[in-house]
Design a protein around this motif. Structure first.
Motif, short mmCIF file in Angstrom:
data_model
loop_
_atom_site.label_atom_id
_atom_site.label_comp_id
_atom_site.label_asym_id
_atom_site.label_seq_id
_atom_site.Cartn_x
_atom_site.Cartn_y
_atom_site.Cartn_z
N VAL A 65 0.82 -1.21 0.00
CA VAL A 65 0.00 0.00 0.00
C VAL A 65 0.86 1.26 0.00
N PHE A 66 1.97 1.24 0.70
CA PHE A 66 2.87 2.41 0.70
C PHE A 66 3.29 2.76 -0.73
N SER A 67 3.71 1.76 -1.50
CA SER A 67 4.15 2.00 -2.88
C SER A 67 3.00 2.50 -3.75
N ARG A 68 1.81 1.96 -3.52
CA ARG A 68 0.65 2.40 -4.29
C ARG A 68 0.30 3.85 -3.97
N LEU A 69 0.34 4.21 -2.70
CA LEU A 69 0.07 5.60 -2.33
C LEU A 69 1.11 6.53 -2.96
N CYS A 70 2.36 6.12 -2.95
CA CYS A 70 3.41 6.95 -3.55
C CYS A 70 3.15 7.17 -5.04
N LEU A 71 2.74 6.10 -5.74
CA LEU A 71 2.49 6.22 -7.17
C LEU A 71 1.30 7.13 -7.45
N ILE A 72 0.23 6.97 -6.69
CA ILE A 72 -0.95 7.82 -6.89
C ILE A 72 -0.56 9.29 -6.69
N ALA A 73 0.22 9.55 -5.64
CA ALA A 73 0.65 10.93 -5.38
C ALA A 73 1.55 11.45 -6.50
N GLU A 74 2.47 10.62 -6.97
CA GLU A 74 3.37 11.03 -8.05
C GLU A 74 2.61 11.37 -9.32
N HIS A 75 1.45 10.72 -9.50
CA HIS A 75 0.63 10.99 -10.69
C HIS A 75 -0.27 12.20 -10.50
N GLY A 76 -0.16 12.88 -9.37
CA GLY A 76 -0.79 14.19 -9.20
C GLY A 76 -2.15 14.22 -8.55
N TYR A 77 -2.62 13.10 -7.99
CA TYR A 77 -3.96 13.08 -7.39
C TYR A 77 -3.92 13.68 -5.99
N PRO A 78 -4.91 14.52 -5.64
CA PRO A 78 -4.91 15.17 -4.33
C PRO A 78 -5.41 14.27 -3.20
N ALA A 79 -6.12 13.19 -3.53
CA ALA A 79 -6.66 12.30 -2.49
C ALA A 79 -6.91 10.92 -3.07
N ALA A 80 -6.83 9.91 -2.20
CA ALA A 80 -7.12 8.52 -2.58
C ALA A 80 -7.75 7.82 -1.40
N PHE A 81 -8.71 6.92 -1.70
CA PHE A 81 -9.46 6.22 -0.66
C PHE A 81 -9.21 4.72 -0.75
N LEU A 82 -8.73 4.14 0.34
CA LEU A 82 -8.49 2.70 0.40
C LEU A 82 -9.80 1.92 0.36
N TRP A 83 -9.76 0.77 -0.28
CA TRP A 83 -10.86 -0.19 -0.22
C TRP A 83 -10.34 -1.41 0.56
N SER A 84 -10.83 -1.65 1.76
CA SER A 84 -11.75 -0.88 2.55
C SER A 84 -11.56 -1.30 3.99
N ALA A 85 -12.32 -0.67 4.90
CA ALA A 85 -12.24 -0.99 6.32
C ALA A 85 -13.04 -2.24 6.69
N ARG A 86 -13.74 -2.82 5.72
CA ARG A 86 -14.53 -4.03 5.97
C ARG A 86 -14.14 -5.10 4.96
N THR A 87 -14.00 -6.31 5.41
CA THR A 87 -13.76 -7.42 4.50
C THR A 87 -15.02 -7.67 3.68
N MET A 88 -14.85 -7.83 2.38
CA MET A 88 -15.98 -8.00 1.46
C MET A 88 -16.04 -9.45 0.98
N PRO A 89 -17.24 -9.93 0.68
CA PRO A 89 -17.38 -11.30 0.16
C PRO A 89 -17.05 -11.40 -1.31
N ASP A 90 -15.90 -10.82 -1.69
CA ASP A 90 -15.50 -10.84 -3.09
C ASP A 90 -14.96 -12.22 -3.47
N PRO A 91 -15.13 -12.61 -4.71
CA PRO A 91 -14.44 -13.82 -5.16
C PRO A 91 -12.94 -13.55 -5.22
N PRO A 92 -12.09 -14.56 -5.10
CA PRO A 92 -10.65 -14.35 -5.20
C PRO A 92 -10.30 -13.73 -6.55
#
Length: 342
Positions: A289-316
Motif C-alpha cells: 500500500v505504501f508504494s501504491r500511495l506513492c504512485l498515486i501521489a506522483e501521478h498528481g492526485y490530491p486524495a485517494a481512498f483505500l478499499w476498505s475498512a470491511r472485509t468483502m465477500p469478493d471472489p478471489p
C-alpha cells in the motif's frame, strides 16, 4: 496527498433507519448497528492520519420501499421490475445519518456519502426470511422523469438538508457508485462481468446530471464514483456538472492515468485495493500500500481512498487487506509522504 478510507457499510442497504423485520416479527439486528463502534473506529482512522471516510448510504435501496411499497416483478416483461417511489425517507433514517455526521465532526473526520450503488438498478432480489423486503429492483427511478424527480425530492433533498448544519464535515456528496455496471454499453469488460445492464445511457446521464445539479445547488461539492478513468471522458464528467471527479483503480489498465484536471475541480481515486489483488504493472514487485500511495501521489492526485475498512465477500482475489501491515503502510506514508519531501 490526503488519504481516506471506504467504510463502506456495516449492514449493506440498512445502515440507517429501522432494521428490516423478519416474517417471525424479529428485527434483523439493531438499528444502525455501527453506532456501537463508530466513535472508536473514527478515532482509529484519525490516529493513522486518514482524513475522510466514504460510506454507502442507500446502497441497493432496500430501506426505501418495503412491505406493500417494495419492488414487484413485472410478469409481462421478462426480467423487469416495477417500482413506484414510496414517499420520503423515514425520520429514523435521516436521524441516523445526522448522528453519523455529528460523530465525524467530533472525531475531526470528513465524510464522502455515496447515495446509491449500481445494484439499486439491477433485478430485484427477494430476501429470504421476510416477505417485506426486496433488494435492488428500483431501476425505474432512473428510467422515468417523474420517478426520478420524486426520488431526488424524497431521498436526496432531505439528506442534503440534514447535511447543511454539518457543511464542514461533508468532503463531497456522491450521487452514485459505479453506474457503468448497470448501464447499457458495448464495453466487453462490463458485458462479461455483469450482463444485467438495464439503464440506457441517455437515462443514466439524465439522472446524473439532475442529481449532481441538486447537490451543486445545495452548495456542496458533487461527485460520481465512476468505475473507470475512461468514463470521465466518455460520459463527460465536467459536462454533467461534477465538481470533484472520481474514478476507481484496480489495475484494469496497464498504467494508472495521470491527473490532468484543473485543480479547482480535481479528480480523486475513490477506491483502490488494500490487498495485493491484481498487481500494478508500474510497481513491479513493490505491491504494498505504501508504494501504491506513492504512485498515486506522483501521478498528481490530491486524495485517494483505500478499499476498505470491511472485509468483502469478493471472489478471489480479494481486494481488501485492512490489517496491521496496511495500517503500517498508511502511517508510514502519512508520517513522511514522499510527495512532500524536498
Amino acid at each position: 496527498m490526503r488519504v481516506g478510507i471506504n467504510y463502506p457499510w456495516m449492514n449493506y442497504g440498512w445502515d440507517f433507519g429501522e432494521p428490516p423485520i423478519k416474517d417471525n416479527g424479529a428485527p434483523w439486528g439493531p438499528r444502525a448497528a455501527w453506532r456501537a463502534t463508530i466513535d472508536s473506529e473514527l478515532r482509529g482512522f484519525r490516529a493513522l492520519g486518514l482524513f475522510a471516510l466514504r460510506w454507502f448510504i442507500l446502497a441497493d435501496g432496500m430501506a426505501w420501499g418495503i412491505g406493500d411499497r417494495q419492488p414487484r416483478k413485472d410478469d409481462g416483461i421478462l426480467g423487469a421490475w416495477h417500482f413506484e417511489p414510496p414517499g420520503p425517507l423515514s425520520p429514523a433514517f435521516v436521524e441516523d445519518f445526522s448522528f453519523l455526521l455529528a460523530c465525524c465532526r467530533s472525531a475531526g473526520m470528513l465524510l464522502l456519502p455515496s447515495l446509491i450503488d449500481f445494484r439499486f438498478c439491477q433485478a430485484g432480489l427477494p430476501v429470504e426470511g421476510t416477505s417485506a423486503c426486496v433488494k435492488q429492483g428500483r431501476g425505474e427511478v432512473l428510467l422515468h422523469a417523474e420517478k426520478r424527480h420524486a426520488f431526488l425530492d424524497q431521498v436526496l433533498r432531505p439528506l442534503l438538508a440534514a447535511s447543511h448544519p454539518f457543511r464542514d464535515v461533508i468532503y463531497a456528496w456522491e450521487l452514485m457508485n459505479e453506474p457503468e455496471w448497470c448501464t447499457e454499453s458495448d464495453d466487453s469488460l462490463i458485458d462479461a462481468w455483469n450482463p444485467r445492464r438495464i439503464i440506457p445511457q441517455q437515462d443514466m446521464l439524465a439522472f446524473l446530471r439532475e442529481g449532481v445539479g441538486l447537490i451543486n445547488g445545495a452548495g456542496f461539492v458533487s461527485s460520481v464514483g465512476f468505475n473507470r478513468h475512461a468514463t470521465l471522458r466518455a460520459w463527460d464528467s465536467p459536462g454533467l456538472g461534477v465538481t470533484l471527479h472520481q474514478f476507481h483503480y484496480y489495475a484494469s489498465t496497464p498504467e494508472l492515468p495521470r491527473h490532468t484536471f484543473d485543480p479547482r475541480w480535481p479528480c480523486i481515486v475513490g477506491e483502490f485495493a488494500s490487498a495485493p489483488h491484481r498487481p500494478w504493472p508500474e510497481l513491479g514487485d513493490a505491491q504494498d500500500v505504501f508504494s501504491r500511495l506513492c504512485l498515486i501521489a506522483e501521478h498528481g492526485y490530491p486524495a485517494a481512498f483505500l478499499w476498505s475498512a470491511r472485509t468483502m465477500p469478493d471472489p478471489p482475489p480479494n481486494a481488501v487487506a485492512w490489517n496491521d501491515a496496511t495500517r503500517g503502510d498508511v502511517q508510514r506514508y502519512l508520517g513522511n509522504p514522499p510527495d512532500r519531501l524536498a
